[in-house]
Design a protein around this motif. Sequence first.
Motif, PDB file in Angstrom:
ATOM      1  N   ASN A 118     -60.338  81.825  10.504  1.00 51.38           N
ATOM      2  CA  ASN A 118     -60.106  82.796   9.631  1.00 51.38           C
ATOM      3  C   ASN A 118     -61.374  82.799   8.590  1.00 51.38           C
ATOM      4  O   ASN A 118     -62.018  83.737   8.533  1.00 51.38           O
ATOM      5  N   HIS A 119     -61.466  81.995   7.605  1.00 50.34           N
ATOM      6  CA  HIS A 119     -62.501  81.897   6.542  1.00 50.34           C
ATOM      7  C   HIS A 119     -63.295  80.731   6.531  1.00 50.34           C
ATOM      8  O   HIS A 119     -63.939  80.329   5.777  1.00 50.34           O
ATOM      9  N   GLY A 120     -63.196  79.821   7.735  1.00 53.89           N
ATOM     10  CA  GLY A 120     -63.948  78.794   7.876  1.00 53.89           C
ATOM     11  C   GLY A 120     -63.545  77.412   7.118  1.00 53.89           C
ATOM     12  O   GLY A 120     -64.260  76.568   6.976  1.00 53.89           O
ATOM     13  N   SER A 121     -62.375  77.325   6.778  1.00 52.55           N
ATOM     14  CA  SER A 121     -61.647  76.292   6.087  1.00 52.55           C
ATOM     15  C   SER A 121     -61.973  75.027   7.098  1.00 52.55           C
ATOM     16  O   SER A 121     -61.621  75.280   8.190  1.00 52.55           O
ATOM     17  N   ARG A 122     -62.048  73.913   6.718  1.00 53.19           N
ATOM     18  CA  ARG A 122     -62.218  72.813   7.533  1.00 53.19           C
ATOM     19  C   ARG A 122     -61.420  71.366   6.939  1.00 53.19           C
ATOM     20  O   ARG A 122     -61.171  71.339   5.470  1.00 53.19           O
ATOM     21  N   PHE A 123     -60.770  70.773   7.407  1.00 55.86           N
ATOM     22  CA  PHE A 123     -59.787  69.731   6.939  1.00 55.86           C
ATOM     23  C   PHE A 123     -60.189  68.469   7.930  1.00 55.86           C
ATOM     24  O   PHE A 123     -60.668  68.533   8.811  1.00 55.86           O
ATOM     25  N   SER A 124     -59.949  67.422   7.319  1.00 52.79           N
ATOM     26  CA  SER A 124     -60.242  65.921   7.829  1.00 52.79           C
ATOM     27  C   SER A 124     -59.300  65.549   8.737  1.00 52.79           C
ATOM     28  O   SER A 124     -58.134  65.700   8.565  1.00 52.79           O
ATOM     29  N   VAL A 184     -61.738  69.786   3.173  1.00 51.71           N
ATOM     30  CA  VAL A 184     -63.258  69.185   2.991  1.00 51.71           C
ATOM     31  C   VAL A 184     -64.185  70.597   2.935  1.00 51.71           C
ATOM     32  O   VAL A 184     -65.240  70.109   2.423  1.00 51.71           O
ATOM     33  N   GLN A 185     -63.598  71.718   3.228  1.00 49.58           N
ATOM     34  CA  GLN A 185     -64.278  72.788   2.986  1.00 49.58           C
ATOM     35  C   GLN A 185     -63.523  74.196   2.936  1.00 49.58           C
ATOM     36  O   GLN A 185     -62.590  74.154   3.513  1.00 49.58           O
ATOM     37  N   GLY A 186     -63.788  74.699   1.730  1.00 46.95           N
ATOM     38  CA  GLY A 186     -62.908  76.002   1.272  1.00 46.95           C
ATOM     39  C   GLY A 186     -62.982  77.035   1.977  1.00 46.95           C
ATOM     40  O   GLY A 186     -64.048  77.078   3.134  1.00 46.95           O
ATOM     41  N   PRO A 187     -62.434  78.074   1.940  1.00 50.15           N
ATOM     42  CA  PRO A 187     -61.721  78.161   0.723  1.00 50.15           C
ATOM     43  C   PRO A 187     -60.312  77.614   0.553  1.00 50.15           C
ATOM     44  O   PRO A 187     -59.766  77.358  -0.370  1.00 50.15           O
ATOM     45  N   ALA A 188     -59.800  77.096   1.414  1.00 54.78           N
ATOM     46  CA  ALA A 188     -58.650  76.260   1.350  1.00 54.78           C
ATOM     47  C   ALA A 188     -58.728  75.014   0.648  1.00 54.78           C
ATOM     48  O   ALA A 188     -59.808  74.330   0.570  1.00 54.78           O
ATOM     49  N   SER A 189     -57.838  74.505  -0.429  1.00 55.17           N
ATOM     50  CA  SER A 189     -58.065  73.437  -1.286  1.00 55.17           C
ATOM     51  C   SER A 189     -57.042  72.530  -0.868  1.00 55.17           C
ATOM     52  O   SER A 189     -57.061  71.418  -1.586  1.00 55.17           O
ATOM     53  N   ALA A 190     -55.774  72.784  -0.456  1.00 55.14           N
ATOM     54  CA  ALA A 190     -54.664  72.059  -0.151  1.00 55.14           C
ATOM     55  C   ALA A 190     -54.691  71.319   1.133  1.00 55.14           C
ATOM     56  O   ALA A 190     -55.406  72.053   2.239  1.00 55.14           O
ATOM     57  N   PRO A 191     -54.301  70.095   1.474  1.00 58.37           N
ATOM     58  CA  PRO A 191     -54.359  69.701   2.527  1.00 58.37           C
ATOM     59  C   PRO A 191     -53.370  70.114   3.642  1.00 58.37           C
ATOM     60  O   PRO A 191     -52.428  70.838   3.292  1.00 58.37           O
TER      61      PRO A 191
END
Length: 137
Positions: free
Chosen positions: A101-107, A114-121
Amino acid sequence: MSDIRTSRRIVFQGLGALGVAAALAGCGGGTESAGGGTAPEPGAPLATTAEVPVGGGIVLPDAQLVITQPTEGTFLGFNTTCTHTGTAVNQVDGTEIVCPNHGSRFSIEDGSAVQGPASAPLATIALTVEGDNILLA
């Protein structure tokens, strides 16, 4: 005749109300997942250990689950719901779980943003391994 224009704000406010109504409607019982599939029951086999690459992972959209293997023999589970807007993450790219959707990335190691716009795991999901099978705990 007057020129009637709908602003984006009005449209998004209306969509927000619809989203709340849809979320409340989904609060009933049952095991059907938001993705249209059936949520797996505890103990259900999800994948084999060979299907999950070391240093990567797989997405199981029907189960709303991402399974990762950050180091050999360590299998972790995460919910596919992005913590930014609720869009389902849909791929694992190397060591990151990606939301389209907006390119958020999670470990893949802990589900942290690890990349927003998301800030929560991403929410974690407990898994167990029996033999070559990865099961929902």
